[in-house]
Write a protein that holds these residues in place. Structure first.
Motif, short mmCIF file in Angstrom:
data_model
loop_
_atom_site.label_atom_id
_atom_site.label_comp_id
_atom_site.label_asym_id
_atom_site.label_seq_id
_atom_site.Cartn_x
_atom_site.Cartn_y
_atom_site.Cartn_z
N ARG A 100 0.80 -1.12 -0.45
CA ARG A 100 0.01 -0.29 0.53
C ARG A 100 0.36 1.48 0.20
O ARG A 100 0.56 2.36 -0.53
CB ARG A 100 -0.98 0.15 1.60
CG ARG A 100 -1.84 -0.60 1.01
CD ARG A 100 -2.93 -1.17 2.94
NE ARG A 100 -3.42 0.40 3.33
CZ ARG A 100 -3.39 0.35 4.03
NH1 ARG A 100 -3.11 0.00 4.79
NH2 ARG A 100 -3.51 1.74 4.16
N GLN A 107 2.92 2.47 -10.24
CA GLN A 107 1.67 2.49 -10.78
C GLN A 107 1.50 2.55 -11.93
O GLN A 107 2.01 3.66 -12.62
CB GLN A 107 0.36 3.77 -9.57
CG GLN A 107 -0.98 3.58 -10.12
CD GLN A 107 -1.31 4.30 -9.01
OE1 GLN A 107 -1.27 4.92 -7.74
NE2 GLN A 107 -2.68 5.36 -10.46
N ALA A 136 -9.39 -1.11 1.28
CA ALA A 136 -9.98 -0.46 0.19
C ALA A 136 -8.99 0.11 -0.43
O ALA A 136 -9.19 -0.26 -1.97
CB ALA A 136 -10.23 1.06 1.55
N TRP A 137 -7.79 -0.42 -0.11
CA TRP A 137 -7.00 -0.78 -1.52
C TRP A 137 -7.04 -1.73 -2.43
O TRP A 137 -7.54 -1.74 -3.29
CB TRP A 137 -5.09 -0.97 -0.77
CG TRP A 137 -4.13 -0.32 -1.33
CD1 TRP A 137 -3.75 0.00 -2.50
CD2 TRP A 137 -3.60 -2.08 -2.22
NE1 TRP A 137 -2.59 -0.68 -3.20
CE2 TRP A 137 -2.99 -2.24 -3.42
CE3 TRP A 137 -4.12 -3.29 -2.62
CZ2 TRP A 137 -1.80 -2.16 -4.23
CZ3 TRP A 137 -3.18 -4.52 -3.18
CH2 TRP A 137 -2.16 -3.41 -3.59
N ASP A 139 -9.66 -3.38 -3.20
CA ASP A 139 -11.01 -2.41 -3.85
C ASP A 139 -10.59 -2.16 -5.48
O ASP A 139 -10.64 -2.05 -5.92
CB ASP A 139 -11.74 -1.81 -2.83
CG ASP A 139 -13.42 -1.57 -3.92
OD1 ASP A 139 -13.62 -2.39 -4.37
OD2 ASP A 139 -14.08 -0.86 -3.25
N GLN A 140 -9.56 -0.71 -4.73
CA GLN A 140 -9.40 -0.38 -6.00
C GLN A 140 -8.32 -0.15 -6.77
O GLN A 140 -7.93 -0.17 -7.57
CB GLN A 140 -9.16 1.41 -5.58
CG GLN A 140 -7.98 1.46 -4.33
CD GLN A 140 -5.95 1.51 -5.54
OE1 GLN A 140 -6.09 2.15 -6.17
NE2 GLN A 140 -5.22 0.40 -4.47
N ARG A 142 -8.08 -3.20 -8.54
CA ARG A 142 -8.88 -3.24 -9.84
C ARG A 142 -8.90 -2.37 -11.17
O ARG A 142 -8.92 -2.72 -12.14
CB ARG A 142 -10.41 -3.93 -8.95
CG ARG A 142 -9.51 -4.98 -8.60
CD ARG A 142 -11.20 -5.99 -7.54
NE ARG A 142 -12.60 -4.61 -6.74
CZ ARG A 142 -13.32 -4.55 -7.21
NH1 ARG A 142 -13.91 -6.28 -7.27
NH2 ARG A 142 -14.22 -4.19 -6.36
N THR A 143 -9.09 -1.09 -10.73
CA THR A 143 -9.20 -0.29 -11.30
C THR A 143 -8.24 0.88 -11.42
O THR A 143 -8.07 1.52 -12.32
CB THR A 143 -10.54 0.51 -11.28
OG1 THR A 143 -10.91 0.72 -9.55
CG2 THR A 143 -11.79 -0.77 -11.54
N VAL A 144 -7.62 1.38 -11.05
CA VAL A 144 -6.84 1.78 -10.69
C VAL A 144 -5.94 2.69 -12.17
O VAL A 144 -5.45 1.30 -12.99
CB VAL A 144 -5.31 1.99 -9.70
CG1 VAL A 144 -4.44 1.19 -10.17
CG2 VAL A 144 -4.62 2.96 -10.11
N SER A 154 -5.19 -1.01 -16.87
CA SER A 154 -5.90 -1.51 -15.63
C SER A 154 -6.45 -3.05 -15.36
O SER A 154 -6.58 -3.68 -16.64
CB SER A 154 -7.19 -0.99 -15.34
OG SER A 154 -9.06 -1.19 -15.99
#
Lengths: 352, 91
Positions: A100, A107, A136-137, A139-140, A142-144, A154
């Protein structure tokens, strides 16, 4: 066996309050709780896994497509889940926090994320790590946006649009993450993609687009690239093409149906990702995944075996080969060694 | 007074985190858990016949709470259906 305890309180007739207790077995994303509890803590497969868990791991680097810390974290997660030894959980959680913390500078590449995120999620599940920030990390993740590639930007987008090895790892990562965060719609989508890859065109395919390396000579569909919508593994259209991993065997520099080392290596990469997705999908309700579409994975293994691809040329593919031999009871010859793959492994211990 | 027996029966053998779960609830008060039913009559030859059987009597059970111990998250209570339902917590 991992359990969650349910307390139900009430009154019988006019009597005093009474509380009943129910311990509910809770499975892991990749293995049943009771199944894992029955696996041995001795023997060569266990010792090899334990050695990985105990080893010194390199630094986490999500943007390095060859970084395999996620696979090592899975080893420690399995050891913790089987033994309850807290130090392995601590080691895994430390790595998850590093993931994280280093996202911002890592990225850029969907392949690198696809090869790693699934392993970190599996490790988190194995040690019961549910920190809200980490959830939460996941979760995001997948789409970041991962901007490096011209088309695959992505995990989710890559999963949806290619049956090549990038899509393979991204499908596994997306499925693991969706399961971990409790997104059933995400799980369902990943399973539809997997079904399409295996040959169920009705389940998925409209968004699939051929890669630059696509060659219709390798495809049972024999369609030009603009029309290719799958499947990822050829059906049994001819004895020669049956089971070919279309997008990645086409990486061969040779002319179809001659397969070279590049085509074999990428085919194994492809199968590694989709077989991890299959393991996750089976536990998510896709019970007949290994029999689906005429046991497509078995036909893929047979294709590689008759085209010089068995054993795999790289150790990173051995755990995938073990899965195929254990699931299908086939034996294409001895494997010269063993190692984990990009973000998973230990299949010789998990599937005795 | 004997301690009543409350039985919780889940709808599956095992679950994954986030799975839906339905748990049937039944309760038996050990003091009066069964009733004996005796039926008497005459057969076609005029012989007296008696048949007896025991019937378990399930006591009324008023569910006042259903909660996961670790997370404190409550499950929905269906009093009429004698069951509770919710999701398995993420471990």
């Amino acid at each position: 066996v991992r359990t969650e305890r349910l307390l139900v309180t009430g009154r019988v007739g006019q009597g005093a309050a009474v509380t009943a207790i129910l311990d509910v077995p809770v499975d892991y994303l990749i293995v049943g709780a009771a199944e894992l509890a029955a696996l041995p803590t001795a023997g060569t497969p266990w010792s090899r896994m334990l050695a990985v868990a105990d080893s010194s791991w390199p630094s986490v680097k999500l943007d390095d497509q060859d970084n395999q810390v996620a696979a090592k974290a899975v080893a420690a997660g399995l050891v913790y889940a089987r033994t309850g030894t807290a130090s392995y959980r601590t080691k895994v959680v430390s790595v998850l926090n590093q993931v994280r913390a280093t996202q911002a500078s890592n990225q850029s590449k969907a392949l690198a994320w696809g090869r790693q995120v699934g392993g970190y999620v599996i490790a988190a599940d194995l040690v019961g790590y549910r920190d809200p920030g980490f959830v939460a990390w996941v979760d995001q993740a997948r789409t970041v946006t991962l901007p490096e590639h011209g088309r695959w930007k992505s995990i989710q987008g890559t999963m949806r649009t290619t049956y090549g090895n990038w899509g393979a790892w991204c499908t596994a990562a997306h499925l693991a993450a969706s399961r971990y965060v409790g997104d059933q719609a995400g799980v369902d989508t990943a399973i539809r993609v997997l079904k399409g890859y295996l040959g169920d065109r009705a389940a998925w395919g409209d968004e699939i687009a051929a890669t630059a390396g696509y060659d219709p000579a390798w495809s049972c569909a024999a369609t030009p690239s603009a029309e290719y919508r799958g499947p990822g593994i050829n059906p049994a259209c001819t004895p020669v093409l049956d089971g070919a991993v279309v997008e990645d065997v086409a990486r061969s520099a040779t002319v179809a149906p001659l397969v070279d080392d590049t085509g074999r290596m990428y085919s194994w990469e492809n199968l590694a990702g989709y077989l991890l997705a299959a393991r996750l999908a089976q536990r998510a309700g896709f019970a007949d995944v290994y029999d689906y579409q005429g046991a497509a994975f078995r036909r893929a293994a047979q294709f590689l075996a008759r085209n010089g691809g068995w054993p795999p040329q790289y150790t990173v593919s051995y755990s995938t080969a073990v899965t195929l031999t254990r699931v299908y009871g086939v034996d294409f010859g001895p494997l010269p060694g063993y190692n984990h793959d990009r973000c998973f492994g230990y299949t010789d211990w998990l599937t005795p | 007074m004997a301690t009543p027996v409350v039985t919780l029966t889940p709808d599956r053998a095992s679950y994954s985190p986030g799975d839906p779960i339905v748990v049937a609830v039944s309760a038996v008060d050990a003091d009066n858990s069964s009733e004996r039913l005796v039926l008497s009559g005459t057969d076609s030859q005029g012989n007296a016949v008696t048949v007896a059987l025991n019937i378990d009597r399930r006591d009324t059970f008023t569910i006042t709470s259903a909660v996961w111990e670790r997370t404190g998250v409550a499950l929905a209570i269906d009093q009429a259906g004698m069951r509770v339902s919710g999701s398995v917590p993420s471990a």
